[in-house]
Design a protein around this motif. Structure first.
Motif, PDB file in Angstrom:
ATOM      1  N   ARG A   5      -1.361  -4.503  -7.186  1.00 51.09           N
ATOM      2  CA  ARG A   5      -0.221  -3.442  -6.585  1.00 51.09           C
ATOM      3  C   ARG A   5       0.349  -2.553  -7.227  1.00 51.09           C
ATOM      4  NH1 ARG A   5       4.213  -7.013  -4.839  1.00 51.09           N
ATOM      5  NH2 ARG A   5       4.717  -5.444  -3.462  1.00 51.09           N
ATOM      6  N   LEU A   6       0.667  -2.778  -8.631  1.00 55.80           N
ATOM      7  CA  LEU A   6       0.881  -1.998  -9.669  1.00 55.80           C
ATOM      8  C   LEU A   6      -0.154  -0.793  -9.984  1.00 55.80           C
ATOM      9  CD1 LEU A   6       2.725  -3.425 -12.562  1.00 55.80           C
ATOM     10  CD2 LEU A   6       3.655  -2.761 -10.561  1.00 55.80           C
TER      11      LEU A   6
ATOM     12  N   GLU B 176      -2.451   0.149  -7.753  1.00 58.18           N
ATOM     13  CA  GLU B 176      -2.332   1.011  -6.239  1.00 58.18           C
ATOM     14  C   GLU B 176      -1.248   2.225  -6.526  1.00 58.18           C
ATOM     15  OE1 GLU B 176      -1.999   0.299  -1.734  1.00 58.18           O
ATOM     16  OE2 GLU B 176      -3.210  -1.285  -2.969  1.00 58.18           O
ATOM     17  N   LYS B 177      -0.173   1.673  -7.088  1.00 57.37           N
ATOM     18  CA  LYS B 177       0.836   2.956  -7.111  1.00 57.37           C
ATOM     19  C   LYS B 177       1.180   3.591  -8.250  1.00 57.37           C
ATOM     20  CE  LYS B 177       5.450   3.708  -6.420  1.00 57.37           C
ATOM     21  NZ  LYS B 177       6.341   4.296  -4.988  1.00 57.37           N
ATOM     22  N   PHE B 178       0.631   2.848  -9.477  1.00 54.72           N
ATOM     23  CA  PHE B 178       0.799   3.747 -10.731  1.00 54.72           C
ATOM     24  C   PHE B 178      -0.570   4.324 -11.394  1.00 54.72           C
ATOM     25  CE2 PHE B 178       4.776   1.289 -10.470  1.00 54.72           C
ATOM     26  CZ  PHE B 178       5.509   2.212 -10.055  1.00 54.72           C
TER      27      PHE B 178
ATOM     28  N   GLU C 253      10.780  -2.371  -7.977  1.00 52.38           N
ATOM     29  CA  GLU C 253      10.355  -2.079  -6.546  1.00 52.38           C
ATOM     30  C   GLU C 253       9.192  -2.985  -6.316  1.00 52.38           C
ATOM     31  OE1 GLU C 253      10.526   1.978  -5.554  1.00 52.38           O
ATOM     32  OE2 GLU C 253      12.418   2.289  -6.576  1.00 52.38           O
ATOM     33  N   LEU C 254       8.229  -3.225  -7.026  1.00 47.62           N
ATOM     34  CA  LEU C 254       7.012  -3.688  -6.550  1.00 47.62           C
ATOM     35  C   LEU C 254       7.043  -5.230  -6.774  1.00 47.62           C
ATOM     36  CD1 LEU C 254       4.226  -1.275  -7.200  1.00 47.62           C
ATOM     37  CD2 LEU C 254       5.470  -1.809  -4.948  1.00 47.62           C
TER      38      LEU C 254
END
Ligand code: AMP
Ligand code: MG
Length: 354
Positions: free
Chosen positions: A89-90, A92-94, A208-209
């Motif tokens: 998830r990190l 994907e975002k960062f 946030e994640l």
């Protein structure tokens, strides 16, 4: 050996130069290159001899592990195991971006790269030139900051030339970097995951994640029991040659305090520097005053920190007084580096010091 310097722009990359650099990497040589955080000193992460050369060129303690840079998300699983869902998830975002994640390592990664640890730190940088170089170099590039160990990290190719111009094979000059501080490091070998080094990606952005993520307690402890989990965070690096002290307190106390402290040093005949915000700079009548940026722009302050610390070295400064630049986002990372550069010497205007 005198390093070849090749200018490469992200918009119009010189593929011939990058291919040459890639060949050097595949043959076990060292190439410094720009990333969005600071310049990195690259070597083939899967080749223990190349990693050995990185430690030798930097004068880096051998227990301080290297970050492995990739340019394709699918390469993560080639070198890391037990990757939790939260890490994806990190990513994907960062990713690509200024975030490093630590996992259990696979056998393909030599202990020479990980400072003897059975974990590996991985980053997928967003800089286009860095991505191309990583691909040309075989996909797995160990790259610590391209400075001599103990000096501030390089934010221009000129800084790299000054430190390593005679001890590596090639330097890719992509101009000044964007962020100017090293990546945020998150350790996924423990649960909940912990931030081992603050950076552009702040704790708030990570929460946030992953709401349960926390700072490594070793980071915020007092100097005496400072036991950070990232081995590199225990060394007093990022430091200028001068003795640096941070002065903390409200602006209307900090400015007169620094004026007085600087005045005393100047009277003793010592070359004295001051790191000031744009708002306060005009209030210092003497000393070498350097403006780090406006308090309304914490990214500008982060961007200028290492360049200013290095330029004080060039000026031959012997003592430096700095204002404090605490702010909730990247200001946390700026203060982390500034505190390390100061060897944690802080004077509080209300009284007291550390
Ligand atoms: P640099 O490459 O100069 O930005 O420094 C890399 C930082 O990442 C250092 O503080 C290292 O101690 C840290 N680091 C790299 N790999 C690991 C690992 N496997 N476990 C903990 N910290 C790591
Ligand atoms: Mg470093």
């Amino acid at each position: 050996m005198r390093a070849e310097v090749a200018a490469v722009t992200a918009e119009n990359p010189d593929h011939a130069a990058l291919a040459r650099a890639g060949r050097i990497l595949k043959n076990g040589g060292l190439v410094a290159f720009p990333t969005e955080t600071v310049y990195g000193l690259g070597g083939n992460a899967l080749d223990p001899e190349a990693s050995g050369k990185i430690y030798a060129a930097k004068g880096r303690p051998s227990d301080n592990p290297l970050i492995v840079h990739i340019a394709d998300l699918s390469d993560l699983e080639v070198i890391a195991s037990d990757i939790p869902e939260d890490a994806y998830r990190l990513a994907e975002k960062f990713w690509p971006g200024p975030l490093t994640m630590i996992f259990h390592k696979k056998d393909i990664v030599p202990l020479a790269t990980t400072g003897g640890l059975d974990s590996v730190a991985v980053r997928f940088p967003s800089d286009r030139t860095a991505q191309l170089l990583i691909r040309y170099g075989g996909g797995f590039i160990a790259a610590p900051s391209a400075n001599t160990s103990g000096r501030p990290s390089p934010t221009t190719a000129g800084h790299v030339i000054a430190d390593l111009g005679n001890s590596i094979d090639m330097i890719i000059d992509g101009g000044p970097v964007g962020i100017g501080l090293e990546s945020t490091i998150v350790d996924f070998t423990e649960s909940p995951p912990a931030v081992l080094r603050p950076g552009y990606i702040s704790l708030g952005m990570l929460k946030e994640l992953i709401p349960e993520i926390r700072m490594d307690p070793g980071l915020s402890a007092d100097r005496e029991d400072f036991h950070p989990k990232a081995p590199g965070m225990k060394y007093r690096h990022y430091a200028p040659k001068a003795s640096l002290t941070i002065v903390e307190g409200p602006d209307d106390e900090v400015v007169p305090a620094i004026r007085e402290l600087a005045h005393k040093e100047i009277q003793k005949g010592r070359k004295t520097g001051i790191i000031a915000s744009e708002e306060n700079a005009g209030l210092y009548p003497e000393g070498i005053v350097k403006v780090i940026g406006s308090r309304s722009d914490e990214e500008e302050i982060a961007h200028n920190l290492y360049r200013i610390l290095r330029s004080f070295d060039d000026d031959g400064a012997e003592v430096i007084w700095s204002e404090s630049f605490d702010s909730p986002g990247i200001g946390q990372a700026t203060m982390n580096r500034l505190l390390k550069a100061a060897g944690h010497r802080v004077i509080y205007t209300g009284g007291g010091s550390t």
